[in-house]
Enzyme design. Structure first.
Site, PDB file in Angstrom:
ATOM      1  N   GLY A  55       0.894  -1.245   0.008  1.00  0.00           N
ATOM      2  CA  GLY A  55       0.187  -0.129  -0.010  1.00  0.00           C
ATOM      3  C   GLY A  55       0.971   1.221   0.110  1.00  0.00           C
ATOM      4  O   GLY A  55       1.731   1.341   0.882  1.00  0.00           O
ATOM      5  N   GLY A  67      -0.370   4.475   0.140  1.00  0.00           N
ATOM      6  CA  GLY A  67      -1.073   5.632   0.510  1.00  0.00           C
ATOM      7  C   GLY A  67      -0.439   6.090   1.801  1.00  0.00           C
ATOM      8  O   GLY A  67       0.727   6.226   1.947  1.00  0.00           O
ATOM      9  N   GLY A  68      -1.119   7.098   2.551  1.00  0.00           N
ATOM     10  CA  GLY A  68      -0.644   7.757   3.862  1.00  0.00           C
ATOM     11  C   GLY A  68       0.270   6.820   4.695  1.00  0.00           C
ATOM     12  O   GLY A  68       1.090   7.013   5.048  1.00  0.00           O
ATOM     13  N   PHE A 113     -13.781  21.045  13.894  1.00  0.00           N
ATOM     14  CA  PHE A 113     -14.239  19.803  13.194  1.00  0.00           C
ATOM     15  C   PHE A 113     -15.388  19.073  14.263  1.00  0.00           C
ATOM     16  O   PHE A 113     -15.155  19.476  15.415  1.00  0.00           O
ATOM     17  CB  PHE A 113     -13.294  18.794  12.927  1.00  0.00           C
ATOM     18  CG  PHE A 113     -13.182  18.591  11.605  1.00  0.00           C
ATOM     19  CD1 PHE A 113     -13.007  19.844  10.506  1.00  0.00           C
ATOM     20  CD2 PHE A 113     -13.200  17.220  10.885  1.00  0.00           C
ATOM     21  CE1 PHE A 113     -12.465  19.432   9.283  1.00  0.00           C
ATOM     22  CE2 PHE A 113     -12.974  17.197   9.821  1.00  0.00           C
ATOM     23  CZ  PHE A 113     -12.906  18.295   8.731  1.00  0.00           C
ATOM     24  N   ASP A 145      -8.212  -5.072   0.271  1.00  0.00           N
ATOM     25  CA  ASP A 145      -7.090  -6.031  -0.140  1.00  0.00           C
ATOM     26  C   ASP A 145      -6.423  -6.865   0.785  1.00  0.00           C
ATOM     27  O   ASP A 145      -6.269  -7.889   1.096  1.00  0.00           O
ATOM     28  CB  ASP A 145      -6.153  -5.689  -1.338  1.00  0.00           C
ATOM     29  CG  ASP A 145      -6.757  -5.256  -2.759  1.00  0.00           C
ATOM     30  OD1 ASP A 145      -7.886  -5.520  -2.941  1.00  0.00           O
ATOM     31  OD2 ASP A 145      -6.309  -4.268  -3.393  1.00  0.00           O
ATOM     32  N   GLN A 192     -18.294   3.694   9.230  1.00  0.00           N
ATOM     33  CA  GLN A 192     -18.719   5.303   8.941  1.00  0.00           C
ATOM     34  C   GLN A 192     -19.655   5.621   7.951  1.00  0.00           C
ATOM     35  O   GLN A 192     -18.897   5.503   6.669  1.00  0.00           O
ATOM     36  CB  GLN A 192     -17.686   6.113   9.461  1.00  0.00           C
ATOM     37  CG  GLN A 192     -18.095   7.510   9.554  1.00  0.00           C
ATOM     38  CD  GLN A 192     -16.999   8.254  10.137  1.00  0.00           C
ATOM     39  OE1 GLN A 192     -16.161   8.760   9.398  1.00  0.00           O
ATOM     40  NE2 GLN A 192     -17.305   8.736  11.399  1.00  0.00           N
ATOM     41  N   HIS A 194     -20.649   8.778   6.225  1.00  0.00           N
ATOM     42  CA  HIS A 194     -20.243  10.388   6.190  1.00  0.00           C
ATOM     43  C   HIS A 194     -21.531  10.933   5.955  1.00  0.00           C
ATOM     44  O   HIS A 194     -22.254  10.684   4.985  1.00  0.00           O
ATOM     45  CB  HIS A 194     -19.245  10.635   5.188  1.00  0.00           C
ATOM     46  CG  HIS A 194     -18.550  11.990   5.377  1.00  0.00           C
ATOM     47  ND1 HIS A 194     -19.241  13.279   5.235  1.00  0.00           N
ATOM     48  CD2 HIS A 194     -17.246  12.488   6.196  1.00  0.00           C
ATOM     49  CE1 HIS A 194     -18.523  14.358   5.738  1.00  0.00           C
ATOM     50  NE2 HIS A 194     -17.355  13.693   6.019  1.00  0.00           N
ATOM     51  N   LEU A 232     -17.135  13.023  -1.860  1.00  0.00           N
ATOM     52  CA  LEU A 232     -17.243  13.623  -0.407  1.00  0.00           C
ATOM     53  C   LEU A 232     -17.121  15.182  -0.669  1.00  0.00           C
ATOM     54  O   LEU A 232     -16.649  15.751  -1.307  1.00  0.00           O
ATOM     55  CB  LEU A 232     -15.927  13.170   0.441  1.00  0.00           C
ATOM     56  CG  LEU A 232     -15.490  13.752   1.793  1.00  0.00           C
ATOM     57  CD1 LEU A 232     -16.565  13.321   2.755  1.00  0.00           C
ATOM     58  CD2 LEU A 232     -13.941  13.472   2.229  1.00  0.00           C
ATOM     59  N   THR A 239     -16.415  17.684   2.660  1.00  0.00           N
ATOM     60  CA  THR A 239     -15.742  17.656   3.911  1.00  0.00           C
ATOM     61  C   THR A 239     -16.666  18.290   4.879  1.00  0.00           C
ATOM     62  O   THR A 239     -17.553  19.459   4.679  1.00  0.00           O
ATOM     63  CB  THR A 239     -14.428  18.473   4.087  1.00  0.00           C
ATOM     64  OG1 THR A 239     -14.095  18.691   5.186  1.00  0.00           O
ATOM     65  CG2 THR A 239     -14.679  19.779   3.531  1.00  0.00           C
ATOM     66  N   GLU A 240     -16.637  17.568   6.237  1.00  0.00           N
ATOM     67  CA  GLU A 240     -16.943  18.152   7.423  1.00  0.00           C
ATOM     68  C   GLU A 240     -16.607  19.702   7.663  1.00  0.00           C
ATOM     69  O   GLU A 240     -17.223  20.336   8.348  1.00  0.00           O
ATOM     70  CB  GLU A 240     -16.430  17.280   8.535  1.00  0.00           C
ATOM     71  CG  GLU A 240     -17.146  17.389  10.020  1.00  0.00           C
ATOM     72  CD  GLU A 240     -16.719  16.198  10.923  1.00  0.00           C
ATOM     73  OE1 GLU A 240     -17.039  15.263  10.649  1.00  0.00           O
ATOM     74  OE2 GLU A 240     -16.345  16.622  11.950  1.00  0.00           O
ATOM     75  N   ARG A 293     -20.047  12.117  13.524  1.00  0.00           N
ATOM     76  CA  ARG A 293     -20.443  11.712  12.315  1.00  0.00           C
ATOM     77  C   ARG A 293     -21.872  10.551  12.468  1.00  0.00           C
ATOM     78  O   ARG A 293     -22.637  10.860  11.850  1.00  0.00           O
ATOM     79  CB  ARG A 293     -19.362  11.207  11.398  1.00  0.00           C
ATOM     80  CG  ARG A 293     -18.435  12.545  11.084  1.00  0.00           C
ATOM     81  CD  ARG A 293     -17.459  11.720  10.214  1.00  0.00           C
ATOM     82  NE  ARG A 293     -16.662  12.901   9.616  1.00  0.00           N
ATOM     83  CZ  ARG A 293     -15.224  12.785   9.026  1.00  0.00           C
ATOM     84  NH1 ARG A 293     -15.030  11.483   8.695  1.00  0.00           N
ATOM     85  NH2 ARG A 293     -14.623  13.687   8.684  1.00  0.00           N
ATOM     86  N   HIS A 351     -18.047   5.798   4.113  1.00  0.00           N
ATOM     87  CA  HIS A 351     -16.957   6.541   4.199  1.00  0.00           C
ATOM     88  C   HIS A 351     -15.482   5.816   4.636  1.00  0.00           C
ATOM     89  O   HIS A 351     -14.619   5.890   4.275  1.00  0.00           O
ATOM     90  CB  HIS A 351     -17.096   7.861   4.956  1.00  0.00           C
ATOM     91  CG  HIS A 351     -16.074   8.793   4.919  1.00  0.00           C
ATOM     92  ND1 HIS A 351     -15.477   9.168   3.372  1.00  0.00           N
ATOM     93  CD2 HIS A 351     -15.349   9.501   6.011  1.00  0.00           C
ATOM     94  CE1 HIS A 351     -14.620  10.119   3.941  1.00  0.00           C
ATOM     95  NE2 HIS A 351     -14.324  10.225   5.338  1.00  0.00           N
ATOM     96  N   GLU A 402      -5.977   2.460   7.659  1.00  0.00           N
ATOM     97  CA  GLU A 402      -7.400   2.220   7.732  1.00  0.00           C
ATOM     98  C   GLU A 402      -7.603   0.591   7.646  1.00  0.00           C
ATOM     99  O   GLU A 402      -8.381   0.098   8.143  1.00  0.00           O
ATOM    100  CB  GLU A 402      -8.152   2.809   6.523  1.00  0.00           C
ATOM    101  CG  GLU A 402      -9.749   2.397   6.486  1.00  0.00           C
ATOM    102  CD  GLU A 402     -10.476   3.308   5.638  1.00  0.00           C
ATOM    103  OE1 GLU A 402      -9.873   4.175   4.915  1.00  0.00           O
ATOM    104  OE2 GLU A 402     -11.728   2.989   5.330  1.00  0.00           O
ATOM    105  N   ARG A 434     -15.281   7.028  13.966  1.00  0.00           N
ATOM    106  CA  ARG A 434     -14.252   7.971  14.129  1.00  0.00           C
ATOM    107  C   ARG A 434     -14.412   9.489  14.036  1.00  0.00           C
ATOM    108  O   ARG A 434     -15.454   9.774  13.385  1.00  0.00           O
ATOM    109  CB  ARG A 434     -13.497   7.550  12.703  1.00  0.00           C
ATOM    110  CG  ARG A 434     -12.314   8.419  12.579  1.00  0.00           C
ATOM    111  CD  ARG A 434     -11.387   8.097  11.222  1.00  0.00           C
ATOM    112  NE  ARG A 434     -12.030   8.064   9.948  1.00  0.00           N
ATOM    113  CZ  ARG A 434     -12.267   9.255   9.265  1.00  0.00           C
ATOM    114  NH1 ARG A 434     -11.691  10.491   9.912  1.00  0.00           N
ATOM    115  NH2 ARG A 434     -12.689   9.294   8.130  1.00  0.00           N
ATOM    116  N   SER A 459      -8.390  10.271  10.971  1.00  0.00           N
ATOM    117  CA  SER A 459      -7.947   9.198  10.038  1.00  0.00           C
ATOM    118  C   SER A 459      -6.357   9.625   9.586  1.00  0.00           C
ATOM    119  O   SER A 459      -5.652   8.829   9.589  1.00  0.00           O
ATOM    120  CB  SER A 459      -8.692   8.933   8.986  1.00  0.00           C
ATOM    121  OG  SER A 459      -8.985   9.865   8.048  1.00  0.00           O
ATOM    122  N   LEU A 460      -6.230  10.948   9.073  1.00  0.00           N
ATOM    123  CA  LEU A 460      -5.131  11.469   8.765  1.00  0.00           C
ATOM    124  C   LEU A 460      -3.984  11.177   9.782  1.00  0.00           C
ATOM    125  O   LEU A 460      -2.757  10.720   9.631  1.00  0.00           O
ATOM    126  CB  LEU A 460      -5.024  12.698   7.820  1.00  0.00           C
ATOM    127  CG  LEU A 460      -5.802  13.000   6.802  1.00  0.00           C
ATOM    128  CD1 LEU A 460      -5.602  14.055   6.160  1.00  0.00           C
ATOM    129  CD2 LEU A 460      -5.390  11.720   5.657  1.00  0.00           C
TER     130      LEU A 460
END
Lengths: 590, 234
Positions: A15, A17-18, A121, A224, A243, A245, A255, A257-258, A289, A356, A390, A401, A406-407
């Site tokens: 993966g 991603g972040g 938020f 995956d 969740q 959203h 999306l 954003t909140e 949320r 979400h 995630e 959450r 998440s970030l």
């Protein structure tokens, strides 16, 4: 020798991603021989779609802000099944992880003092005794995920990380002792199948929102890592916790954003009423949320939805003015014009709760080590397997959450997994090699697909699966209908085993990848369904019409799903943070 | 609607060809080009293309649609279809791996060449490096690049010298770091770009500006770099 070429690493991160890139960076910088295997070029990962920000007590908006308040909010947001030691770790080391991102070059928005801009938020307070709305979400306009993902990729380029871009991990390889010793992977461009051997295998494969028909998730979010772990017989935790959203664009699912509500936007029903004032008198549109999503569905069910079919509500933003919208929410203005044909400067945006985020996942320690349970229900570490982001359930999000967490989860636990693996490798990990037959076992799924001569259409079965999950396991759930859904899933399982791959070519064969992804979606969907049926209470995102109350006596627990027996057990929630008193469960109101 | 799509499978096709397929478009819906590709793939699973976010932020599905580069996922048919016909080709100028999938190595190599990461040789503070809102504003219109390659593959100078000319996307990113008040490597960055090809092959054609799906302006950024290079040499 095996019929496959073998690539050899100390650690592999699956993966890009972040979470995966933060882990890969940590490992590369510490000199561990690492490869990041990613099915898309790293900046195409779903982290790129995160908008509003990364929540963290860096004390910019409020110099007196305290990570303990953030911890309290997160525990409360989780409806008390987030592990308090993990939440304590995330909230306390968070600021360091965020400052690292700034040093890496992330172009955060700024305050007049030159510090990172923070916006309000949902679910943010100033601690247990002061429900005042806090501003704790660090933002780069409304493109924080994009800015974060690119900064991490850039950091990895600088650090010299090895990437296997556009490689697809198919299945874990286990040795005779059950330790994880790498994966089978396909180079998508050439179609070559390879055994990638590693002492440590990190699942950073993100979520699986594509199990639902309507989702904010990218097309690549097919679970995956969860699928691979479940097929290998490892458990998954809290899989019923998905969740929804509150604000996906009606029809498109993209999306919004909140942060829109953080900047002062609010939801209205067909009567023009700001209905969240009724459901959450204090926090209103910035309640958790799960609370906002349920309130929206209730408004729609009670006939106060908007549009000809009365099936959505509206997000009002025009009162914020063109200047604020362009400065703080430029991406939203763009998305709204493209997908809703609405300019938020002039008219409200049609929105509806949309799948979400997967709060559940592979249970792990703070250092990302995967956990299973022995026959007596005692936690055991799985040798060689790690997870973060995630895909993992560490668990900091529990049953719901909070936005912006998440970030933070990605960078904090990506880094933590890197640190843990570095330590383990320094102390010396050695696993028995996989035998020829161990490797063959991991190839069986691919072999079946490659030799299929007739059978089901991938696209049809996938659509059925998504429809079933949407219908029977959505925002509100009920025992009888979930049992019906489970029966349908059983039938679908048979059809999925019989999916036909028409095109057997090697070069960039996306049909093969999609067929493999479908099986992962199914594993995740099935785990979700069984766990949801089992949890007989309402908590966080899991809302049941037949068990409407939270049941702390029986269910102040993680659920843990064992794929071999298709059985759900319970696992203790951690109430023992190291430096503060635990926050005891309370009635959760906003 | 008639869709004419570029096909090439290296394992069976000697040469690429255009395949014409009729697609029924549901009434009253303005589909995106990516939706049309999904419909095509349901008919013929062997059609290959990249896609991920389907909302214009990941940059996977840069394609050439009726002659113009753009992202399939945010290009509505109403914007691009002419006379009920849509021609879909891979981004021009890069080698084709299969169907609509191009080999982007050259594009990424140019990106890597500009050192696309913050360089600051002073010790990092315990908090963030401070930056005024005015300095931060200088990064707007630069950092939003999604590396989709629509601009560079629309640029004749990049077609001609993809190995030596950095191209609009790479140069936009070069300027993103030159303009960052937190970066201390301005001189080193300019020295790296100071040759006849890296920057100066830009002829101001501005195809990059007309195709950028994020509305960014690489030509303007290149102008800034040119000025900085001139000032540096005097």
């Amino acid at each position: 020798m095996s019929r496959l070429r073998t690539l050899n690493y100390d650690a592999i991160v699956i993966g890009g991603g972040g979470a995966g890139m933060r882990a890969a960076l940590q490992l590369t910088e510490s000199g561990v021989k690492t490869a990041c295997i990613t099915k898309v070029f790293p900046t195409r990962s779903h982290t790129v779609s995160a908008q509003g920000g990364i929540t963290c007590a860096i004390a910019s908006a409020d110099p007196n802000d305290d990570w303990r308040w953030h911890m309290y909010d997160t525990v409360k947001g989780s409806d008390y099944i987030g592990d308090q030691d993990a939440i304590e770790y995330m909230c306390s080391v968070g600021p360091q992880a965020v400052f690292e991102l700034d040093h890496m070059g992330l172009p955060f928005s700024r305050t007049e003092e030159g510090r990172i801009y923070q916006r309000p938020f949902g679910g943010q307070s100033k601690g247990p005794d002061d429900p005042t709305q806090a501003s704790r979400t660090c933002a780069a306009a409304d493109r924080t995920g994009h800015a974060l993902l690119h900064a991490l990729y850039q950091g990895n380029l600088k650090g010299g990380t090895t990437f296997l871009n556009e490689w697809y991990a198919v299945d874990l390889v286990k040795n005779q002792k059950g330790d994880v010793v790498g994966v089978i992977a396909i180079c998508i461009e050439t179609g070559e199948t390879v055994y990638v051997k590693a002492k440590a295998t990190v699942m950073a494969t993100g979520g699986a929102g594509r199990i639902f028909q309507s989702t904010t998730n990218a097309l690549i979010n097919t679970g995956d890592g969860s699928g691979m772990a479940l097929r290998a017989g490892f458990p998954a935790q809290d899989m019923e916790m998905w969740q929804f959203h509150p604000t996906g664009i009606y029809g498109a699912g993209t999306l919004v954003t909140e942060g829109c509500r953080g900047e002062g936007g609010y939801l209205i029903n067909s009567e023009g009423e700001r209905f969240m004032e009724r459901y959450a008198p204090n926090a209103k549109d910035l309640a958790g949320r799960d609370v906002v999503a349920r309130s929206m569905v209730l408004e729609i069910l009670e006939g106060r939805g908007c549009g000809p079919d009365k099936d959505h509500v509206l997000l009002k933003l025009d009162h914020l003015g063109e200047e604020t919208l362009n400065l703080r929410l430029p991406g939203i203005c763009e998305l709204s014009k493209t997908f809703a044909h609405v300019d938020p400067v002039k008219a409200p945006v049609p929105v509806v709760p949309t799948c979400h985020y997967m709060m559940g996942g592979i249970p792990t320690t703070i250092g990302g080590e995967a956990i299973t349970q022995d026959a007596n229900g005692v936690d055991q570490i799985v040798n060689g397997l790690y997870a973060c982001g995630e895909a993992a359930c560490v668990s900091v999000h529990g049953a719901n959450r909070l936005g912006g967490n998440s970030l933070l989860d990605l960078v904090v636990f990506g880094r933590a997994a890197g640190l843990q693996i570095e330590k383990s490798i320094r102390e010396g990990i050695s696993h028995d090699d996989a035998s020829e037959s161990d490797i063959e076992m991991s190839l069986s799924r691919l072999d079946r697909l490659n030799s299929s001569t007739s059978g089901e259409s991938m696209a049809e079965v996938k659509a059925e699966l998504q429809k079933t999950m949407q219908l029977y396991f959505g925002v509100f759930r009920e025992g009888e209908s979930m049992q019906k859904g489970l029966k349908l899933l059983d039938e679908l399982g048979e059809r999925i085993k019989n999916v036909h791959l028409e095109d057997k070519s090697n070069a960039f064969n996306t049909a093969r990848i999609e067929a493999l992804e479908l099986e992962n979606l199914y594993e995740v969907a099935y785990a979700t369904a069984v766990s949801a049926e089992e949890r007989k209470e309402s908590r966080g995102a899991h809302a049941r019409n037949d068990f409407t109350e939270r049941d702390d006596e029986n269910w102040l627990k993680h659920s843990i799903y064992f794929p071999n027996e298709k059985r759900v057990g319970k696992r203790d929630v951690n109430f023992a943070p190291k430096t503060v008193e635990a926050f005891p469960p309370k009635v959760r109101s906003y | 609607m008639l869709v004419s799509i570029y096909r090439y499978n290296p394992e069976k096709d000697q040469t690429p060809f255009m395949e014409d397929i009729n697609i029924d478009i549901p009434e009253g819906k303005d589909l995106m080009v990516l939706d049309v590709l999904h419909l095509l793939k349901e008919k013929d699973s062997s059609v290959a293309y990249r896609r991920s976010c389907r909302e214009g932020v990941c940059g996977s599905d840069g394609l050439n649609m009726n002659g113009k580069n753009g992202l399939a996922c945010i290009t509505p048919l109403s914007d691009v279809v002419k006379k009920d016909k849509l021609v879909i080709r891979p981004l021009p100028g890069l080698p084709v791996i299969r169907d609509l999938v191009v080999d982007m190595s050259m594009f990424y190599k140019q990106y890597e060449k500009i050192k696309p990461f913050l360089i600051n040789d002073t010790p990092a503070p315990a908090i963030e490096r401070l930056q005024s809102p005015e300095d931060r504003e200088k990064l707007d219109g630069l950092y939003e690049c999604i590396l989709c390659a629509c601009c560079s593959t629309a640029c004749p100078s990049f077609w001609w010298n993809p190995d030596k000319f950095v191209g609009p996307s790479g140069l936009l990113q070069a300027y993103r770091f030159l303009a960052d008040s937190r970066d201390t490597a301005q001189d080193e960055r300019l020295a790296d770009l100071d040759d006849p090809f890296s920057v100066f092959r830009c002829r101001g054609i501005m195809n990059c500006v007309s195709v950028c799906p994020k509305g960014l302006n690489p030509t303007k950024a290149i102008g800034h770099i040119r000025n900085m290079l001139m000032q540096r040499s005097t």
